[in-house]
Design a protein around this motif. Structure first.
Motif, mmCIF file in Angstrom:
data_model
loop_
_atom_site.group_PDB
_atom_site.id
_atom_site.type_symbol
_atom_site.label_atom_id
_atom_site.label_comp_id
_atom_site.label_asym_id
_atom_site.label_seq_id
_atom_site.Cartn_x
_atom_site.Cartn_y
_atom_site.Cartn_z
ATOM 1 N N PHE A 1 0.854 -1.171 0.000
ATOM 2 C CA PHE A 1 0.000 0.000 0.000
ATOM 3 C C PHE A 1 0.895 1.228 0.000
ATOM 4 O O PHE A 1 1.873 1.286 0.732
ATOM 5 C CB PHE A 1 -0.855 0.014 1.266
ATOM 6 N N VAL A 2 0.548 2.211 -0.843
ATOM 7 C CA VAL A 2 1.203 3.521 -0.779
ATOM 8 C C VAL A 2 0.115 4.577 -0.601
ATOM 9 O O VAL A 2 -0.875 4.593 -1.343
ATOM 10 C CB VAL A 2 2.016 3.823 -2.049
ATOM 11 N N GLY A 3 0.287 5.412 0.399
ATOM 12 C CA GLY A 3 -0.610 6.547 0.597
ATOM 13 C C GLY A 3 0.065 7.797 0.083
ATOM 14 O O GLY A 3 1.249 8.014 0.344
ATOM 15 N N LEU A 4 -0.678 8.601 -0.680
ATOM 16 C CA LEU A 4 -0.110 9.811 -1.277
ATOM 17 C C LEU A 4 -0.953 11.029 -0.902
ATOM 18 O O LEU A 4 -2.120 10.902 -0.556
ATOM 19 C CB LEU A 4 -0.094 9.692 -2.802
ATOM 20 N N VAL A 5 -0.342 12.213 -1.028
ATOM 21 C CA VAL A 5 -1.069 13.444 -0.730
ATOM 22 C C VAL A 5 -2.052 13.719 -1.863
ATOM 23 O O VAL A 5 -1.651 13.856 -3.015
ATOM 24 C CB VAL A 5 -0.116 14.653 -0.582
ATOM 25 N N ARG A 6 -3.339 13.776 -1.529
ATOM 26 C CA ARG A 6 -4.365 14.089 -2.517
ATOM 27 C C ARG A 6 -4.576 15.593 -2.625
ATOM 28 O O ARG A 6 -4.273 16.326 -1.688
ATOM 29 C CB ARG A 6 -5.698 13.457 -2.089
ATOM 30 N N ASP A 7 -5.145 16.006 -3.745
ATOM 31 C CA ASP A 7 -5.381 17.441 -3.940
ATOM 32 C C ASP A 7 -6.691 17.907 -3.326
ATOM 33 O O ASP A 7 -7.040 19.082 -3.396
ATOM 34 C CB ASP A 7 -5.338 17.799 -5.428
ATOM 35 N N PHE A 8 -7.435 16.969 -2.735
ATOM 36 C CA PHE A 8 -8.750 17.302 -2.200
ATOM 37 C C PHE A 8 -9.008 16.447 -0.981
ATOM 38 O O PHE A 8 -8.790 15.247 -1.011
ATOM 39 C CB PHE A 8 -9.811 17.016 -3.280
ATOM 40 N N ASN A 9 -9.432 17.075 0.115
ATOM 41 C CA ASN A 9 -9.691 16.297 1.334
ATOM 42 C C ASN A 9 -10.738 16.984 2.188
ATOM 43 O O ASN A 9 -10.677 18.188 2.392
ATOM 44 C CB ASN A 9 -8.394 16.125 2.139
ATOM 45 N N GLN A 10 -11.669 16.221 2.694
ATOM 46 C CA GLN A 10 -12.689 16.735 3.606
ATOM 47 C C GLN A 10 -13.282 18.056 3.112
ATOM 48 O O GLN A 10 -13.426 19.025 3.864
ATOM 49 C CB GLN A 10 -12.109 16.863 5.028
ATOM 50 N N GLY A 11 -13.601 18.098 1.804
ATOM 51 C CA GLY A 11 -14.325 19.241 1.253
ATOM 52 C C GLY A 11 -13.503 20.416 0.765
ATOM 53 O O GLY A 11 -14.057 21.429 0.356
ATOM 54 N N ASN A 12 -12.179 20.304 0.811
ATOM 55 C CA ASN A 12 -11.357 21.436 0.360
ATOM 56 C C ASN A 12 -10.200 21.021 -0.542
ATOM 57 O O ASN A 12 -9.684 19.917 -0.426
ATOM 58 C CB ASN A 12 -10.757 22.169 1.575
ATOM 59 N N ASN A 13 -9.821 21.937 -1.415
ATOM 60 C CA ASN A 13 -8.620 21.703 -2.207
ATOM 61 C C ASN A 13 -7.409 21.857 -1.317
ATOM 62 O O ASN A 13 -7.324 22.795 -0.525
ATOM 63 C CB ASN A 13 -8.534 22.722 -3.343
ATOM 64 N N VAL A 14 -6.491 20.944 -1.467
ATOM 65 C CA VAL A 14 -5.296 20.941 -0.621
ATOM 66 C C VAL A 14 -4.099 21.319 -1.477
ATOM 67 O O VAL A 14 -3.988 20.890 -2.622
ATOM 68 C CB VAL A 14 -5.079 19.533 -0.015
ATOM 69 N N SER A 15 -3.216 22.176 -0.938
ATOM 70 C CA SER A 15 -2.017 22.510 -1.708
ATOM 71 C C SER A 15 -0.745 21.977 -1.053
ATOM 72 O O SER A 15 0.239 21.706 -1.724
ATOM 73 C CB SER A 15 -1.918 24.028 -1.916
#
Lengths: 148, 81, 148, 81
Positions: free
Chosen positions: A31-45
């Motif tokens: 398993f690899v977890g990566l930083v997503r651009d969207f989380n819990q309703g907001n765009n993530v930078s």
């Protein structure tokens, strides 16, 4: 092998470490977890990962030991990053080798489910308009852990 | 002496990452938290939230008796992975 | 992407293909099956994989499509080798990306469970004393498939 | 005409990887298998085993009506992955 580091990991190297001179394990799950651009309703930078160094390694070791008691596993590798991360950056690697695929699948999922709820890491996201916020824990992660 | 650590949002709210308090015979995790909450309104409200506690780097879910020299930590639910 | 080939695959390349320009998927799960040195009671020295070319791709596509109907998946890659293989050689790769890890874990396991029981591949092992034998199918693989 | 393929251990036992037979109106998978089994003792015993069947590259579990030009395959349980 368990490692917590600001440095990135290389999936190919982690995979090699699981299979080198390992003729008895026919199944590898990771398993690899990566930083997503969207989380819990907001765009993530951006993402910042804080942890409790003295405790992290201890908890991860315990989770891995538990998984080895429950299933017939060959090798297990867990790598978790801390510090500043950007979109698409790798956060976590969990790799498990075993003779039979079912053991590897279950163990990898078990390790992730416990890591998500018991290992002392905290994510702070930079969202829309450069606002920083601490990520909220999610009920579904507790349900996943409690299903074991 | 007991060393107390705070992490993540809790650390930020308290503007404090660690403090040390004198150990007193019979001290429990509950006593310790109670004393900290009496510091002021910010500490009271921050420590009233949904927090996890660790004693000697092990998560504890119950009230626990402390011994001198222990490390205690308070933090919000974890969000790694 | 589904591929059946005598050529080996490179896990790092498969992984890159799952994550490149893919900022929306935070979870990648993959499975690699390798040739073990021991199977069904005998030491194995070599493996030969036969398949039914006109049918293989069709079945694998159908399994992948089914998994996409059941879970919210990003990308799926399946690579299965055929022909002559040695101990420790890679046989199969299944990789799945998704927003949430549970979908990736389930889909990867689902694809493997159906591949093992429905995709027309057959293994012939060279065991002790250079005897060749066709691998027997295992009841536990049918139980795994029927659990879905 | 119906094309019939055999794979893996079945192919080896029959020493045959494919044959073609004339199509006859109303022919079913069951008829086809029955005809093949009457060839000789080897075919009879090989085709009596635990086999899977595919028609037009799709696994079929029931008896199926065939149409002219179809590809049929018989093979042992699969063991890939």
């Amino acid at each position: 092998m368990i490692r917590v580091s600001e440095q990135d990991f290389v999936v190919a190297d982690e995979y090699q470490a699981l299979i080198n001179d390992n003729a008895s394990d026919g199944a590898v799950v990771f398993f690899v977890g990566l930083v997503r651009d969207f989380n819990q309703g907001n765009n993530v930078s951006e993402l910042y990962l804080e942890h409790y160094p003295a405790m992290t390694q201890k908890v991860l070791c315990e989770i891995v030991e538990q998984s080895k008691r429950r299933w017939n596993l060959g090798r297990v590798r867990v790598y978790h990053r801390v510090g500043h991360l950007s979109i698409n950056d790798q956060i976590v690697f969990v790799g498990v080798s075993s003779r039979h695929r079912d053991d590897s699948f279950r163990a990898a999922q078990y390790i992730m489910d416990f890591l998500k709820t018991e290992a002392p890491f905290w994510k702070k996201e930079t969202v829309n308009k450069n606002i920083s916020r601490w990520v909220e824990s999610e009920i579904k992660d507790y349900s996943a852990r409690d299903s074991w | 002496m007991i060393r107390i650590l705070f992490f993540a949002s809790l650390r930020e709210r308290l503007k404090c990452e660690s403090i040390e308090v004198d150990y007193e015979s019979g001290l429990t995790l509950f006593d310790l938290k109670d004393t900290l909450m009496q510091k002021d309104e910010i500490w009271h409200s921050a420590l009233s939230g949904n927090l996890l506690s660790a004693v000697e780097q092990e998560m504890v879910v119950e009230n626990t008796k402390l011994t001198d020299g222990m490390e205690v930590a308070f933090f919000p639910p974890v969000t790694g992975g």
